[in-house]
Design a protein around this motif. Structure first.
Motif, mmCIF file in Angstrom:
data_model
loop_
_atom_site.group_PDB
_atom_site.id
_atom_site.type_symbol
_atom_site.label_atom_id
_atom_site.label_comp_id
_atom_site.label_asym_id
_atom_site.label_seq_id
_atom_site.Cartn_x
_atom_site.Cartn_y
_atom_site.Cartn_z
ATOM 1 N N VAL A 212 0.778 -1.255 -0.282
ATOM 2 C CA VAL A 212 0.034 0.095 0.157
ATOM 3 C C VAL A 212 0.727 1.107 0.018
ATOM 4 C CG1 VAL A 212 -1.790 1.264 1.198
ATOM 5 C CG2 VAL A 212 -1.975 -1.292 1.225
ATOM 6 N N GLY A 213 1.812 1.187 0.681
ATOM 7 C CA GLY A 213 3.078 2.252 0.746
ATOM 8 C C GLY A 213 3.339 2.575 -0.548
ATOM 9 N N ASP A 214 3.755 1.417 -1.221
ATOM 10 C CA ASP A 214 4.419 1.614 -2.890
ATOM 11 C C ASP A 214 3.292 2.338 -3.766
ATOM 12 O OD1 ASP A 214 5.490 1.221 -5.067
ATOM 13 O OD2 ASP A 214 6.080 -0.847 -4.719
ATOM 14 N N LEU A 240 12.520 8.635 -1.728
ATOM 15 C CA LEU A 240 11.123 8.441 -1.276
ATOM 16 C C LEU A 240 10.902 7.041 -2.474
ATOM 17 C CD1 LEU A 240 9.303 11.787 -1.187
ATOM 18 C CD2 LEU A 240 10.113 10.203 0.520
ATOM 19 N N ASP A 241 11.442 6.783 -3.471
ATOM 20 C CA ASP A 241 11.133 5.932 -4.501
ATOM 21 C C ASP A 241 11.560 4.428 -3.575
ATOM 22 O OD1 ASP A 241 10.070 6.845 -6.514
ATOM 23 O OD2 ASP A 241 12.330 7.759 -7.081
ATOM 24 N N ARG A 242 12.879 4.491 -2.923
ATOM 25 C CA ARG A 242 13.362 3.204 -2.119
ATOM 26 C C ARG A 242 12.844 3.049 -0.821
ATOM 27 N NH1 ARG A 242 13.812 -0.079 -5.000
ATOM 28 N NH2 ARG A 242 12.598 1.374 -6.415
ATOM 29 N N PHE A 243 12.291 3.908 -0.357
ATOM 30 C CA PHE A 243 11.715 4.038 1.115
ATOM 31 C C PHE A 243 10.350 3.796 1.166
ATOM 32 C CE2 PHE A 243 16.051 4.871 2.165
ATOM 33 C CZ PHE A 243 16.539 4.064 3.382
ATOM 34 N N ASP A 244 9.420 3.830 -0.035
ATOM 35 C CA ASP A 244 8.181 4.013 0.008
ATOM 36 C C ASP A 244 7.398 3.084 0.793
ATOM 37 O OD1 ASP A 244 8.812 1.872 -1.769
ATOM 38 O OD2 ASP A 244 7.891 2.830 -3.800
#
Length: 259
Positions: A212-214, A240-244
């Motif tokens: 869901v975060g992704d 933010l792309d890697r820790f989404d």
């Protein structure tokens, strides 16, 4: 693909020692990542990093992470005040300078809280239960990898075509199944509590929450007409792309009182 792999190897080589060492190096490292993550969002908003609102929010998110070592009050009390102070200052600035709207203030505060609590929770979890942190990272990694590989192989049903056209229901289920298998094996050797089944269920929830975060990060980028949140990680995009996936998971764990 080569660039993506090299970047991943370098990131892992830096990230694992940071987690292993913990203490101040980890806190400072997570504060820096939080600042970079928020600056990526501000860049999506087309804001200048040198503008007072940007500087205020970046200082605020760094202090939220650093507050875990503030000795005066409980950290939550400290960063609650940090959030409120930043909000008030931004509102006052918006009154004096009309180019900053209340919508801008709301968006900056929202993302500052989301990112700040996420990286604060990461540090808190490392300080209190490094084994659980490793398990959560394993779940996120397995879910992402399983969803990508299985989705490419047998994915047919679109999961959220309006937000992320490449994600499929089959991939999402496959990612959670793979994560569940690895969690089951992990808990045989490193049980987190006497309630093994409850821990297993929590990890399944984390796997789903990560996906869901992704999607949430994809929605934010789509709303701001951006393909990647940043370029700091060649082949991977931004922080933010890697820790989404992890950011939403850590916010949920913070709500549950796990961290």
């Amino acid at each position: 693909m080569f660039t993506r792999v090299i970047t991943a190897l370098i990131a892992v080589a830096l990230f694992i020692p940071l987690i292993w060492i913990g203490s101040w190096p980890l806190v400072i490292g997570m504060a820096i990542l939080a600042v970079i993550g928020l600056s990526e969002f501000l860049h999506m908003k087309k804001m200048k990093m040198s503008s007072p609102p940007a500087v205020l929010s970046l200082i605020g998110v760094a202090l939220m992470v650093l507050s875990i070592y503030f000795p005066i009050l409980f950290a939550v009390e400290v960063f609650s005040r940090i959030i409120i102070l930043t909000m008030v200052l931004l509102f006052l600035y918006s009154l004096a300078f009309q180019e900053t709207t209340t919508k801008d203030v709301a968006e900056m505060i929202l993302m500052m809280i989301y990112i700040g609590i996420g990286f604060y929770a990461f540090v808190s979890l490392r300080l209190t239960n490094v084994s659980l942190l490793v398990l959560i990272l394993l779940v996120i990694w397995a879910t992402d990898s399983g969803a990508y590989l299985i989705g490419r192989k047998i994915g047919r049903t679109k999961l959220a075509p309006a937000i992320s056209p490449n994600k499929t229901v089959e991939g999402a289920l496959g990612g959670t199944v793979l994560a569940s298998v690895l969690v089951f094996i992990f808990l045989q050797y490193f049980p987190q509590s006497e309630h093994v089944f409850a821990t297993f269920l929590l990890m399944v929830v984390i796997s789903i929450t990560g996906q869901v975060g992704d999607l949430l990060e994809s929605k934010i980028k789509r709303e701001y007409h951006t393909k990647d949140s940043g370029t700091i990680l060649p082949g991977h995009g931004g922080i933010l792309d890697r820790f989404d996936s992890l950011l939403l998971v850590l916010n949920v764990l913070f709500i549950l009182g796990v961290v």
